[in-house]
Write a protein that holds these residues in place. Structure first.
Motif, PDB file in Angstrom:
ATOM      1  N   CYS A  54     -11.987   2.700   0.453  1.00 45.25           N
ATOM      2  CA  CYS A  54     -10.977   2.265  -0.520  1.00 45.25           C
ATOM      3  C   CYS A  54      -9.576   2.448   0.056  1.00 45.25           C
ATOM      4  O   CYS A  54      -9.263   3.488   0.616  1.00 45.25           O
ATOM      5  N   ARG A  55      -8.746   1.398  -0.117  1.00 46.23           N
ATOM      6  CA  ARG A  55      -7.355   1.480   0.324  1.00 46.23           C
ATOM      7  C   ARG A  55      -6.498   0.601  -0.570  1.00 46.23           C
ATOM      8  O   ARG A  55      -7.014  -0.245  -1.284  1.00 46.23           O
ATOM      9  N   ASP A  56      -5.207   0.812  -0.501  1.00 45.64           N
ATOM     10  CA  ASP A  56      -4.282   0.001  -1.294  1.00 45.64           C
ATOM     11  C   ASP A  56      -4.388  -1.464  -0.895  1.00 45.64           C
ATOM     12  O   ASP A  56      -4.361  -1.788   0.297  1.00 45.64           O
ATOM     13  N   ALA A  57      -4.473  -2.333  -1.884  1.00 44.75           N
ATOM     14  CA  ALA A  57      -4.528  -3.770  -1.619  1.00 44.75           C
ATOM     15  C   ALA A  57      -3.160  -4.423  -1.789  1.00 44.75           C
ATOM     16  O   ALA A  57      -2.961  -5.554  -1.354  1.00 44.75           O
ATOM     17  N   ASN A  58      -2.220  -3.719  -2.410  1.00 42.93           N
ATOM     18  CA  ASN A  58      -0.925  -4.331  -2.709  1.00 42.93           C
ATOM     19  C   ASN A  58       0.235  -3.720  -1.922  1.00 42.93           C
ATOM     20  O   ASN A  58       1.372  -3.775  -2.351  1.00 42.93           O
ATOM     21  N   ARG A  59      -0.056  -3.151  -0.777  1.00 44.22           N
ATOM     22  CA  ARG A  59       0.985  -2.574   0.074  1.00 44.22           C
ATOM     23  C   ARG A  59       0.793  -3.061   1.503  1.00 44.22           C
ATOM     24  O   ARG A  59      -0.337  -3.211   1.961  1.00 44.22           O
ATOM     25  N   GLU A  60       1.905  -3.283   2.201  1.00 50.52           N
ATOM     26  CA  GLU A  60       1.817  -3.722   3.591  1.00 50.52           C
ATOM     27  C   GLU A  60       1.288  -2.617   4.496  1.00 50.52           C
ATOM     28  O   GLU A  60       0.486  -2.846   5.375  1.00 50.52           O
ATOM     29  N   SER A  61       1.754  -1.415   4.267  1.00 50.21           N
ATOM     30  CA  SER A  61       1.358  -0.286   5.090  1.00 50.21           C
ATOM     31  C   SER A  61       0.178   0.432   4.443  1.00 50.21           C
ATOM     32  O   SER A  61       0.238   0.812   3.287  1.00 50.21           O
ATOM     33  N   HIS A  62      -0.878   0.575   5.205  1.00 53.21           N
ATOM     34  CA  HIS A  62      -2.038   1.315   4.713  1.00 53.21           C
ATOM     35  C   HIS A  62      -1.958   2.735   5.260  1.00 53.21           C
ATOM     36  O   HIS A  62      -2.586   3.065   6.260  1.00 53.21           O
TER      37      HIS A  62
END
Length: 77
Positions: A54-62
């Motif tokens: 799981c990771r952020d889908a709405n951010r450029e930087s993960h």
């Protein structure tokens, strides 16, 4: 390192137990460590394990992610 620790924990995890790994990739070597852990968990046998990344889908930087490995219940034949 992290892989040896994860391997040791996976061996001890009871059926329906879950291992949660919070990966922070914002430091030197963090992305490589996350990739190595994700690859290790992705090789687990699908009949015996469920693995989520799981990771952020709405951010450029993960900058961080969560890896989950659930040991599935033993099925009787």
């Amino acid at each position: 390192g992290s892989l040896a620790a994860v391997d040791a924990l996976l061996e001890r995890l009871a059926p329906q137990g879950c291992l949660s790994l919070h990966c922070y990739t914002g430091h030197e070597g963090g992305a490589a460590e996350e990739a190595a852990l994700a690859q290790r968990l992705a090789r687990l046998e699908p009949r015996r394990w469920r693995v989520l990344h799981c990771r952020d889908a709405n951010r450029e930087s993960h900058g961080e992610s969560i890896l989950l490995a659930e040991r599935l219940p033993v099925r009787q034949r």
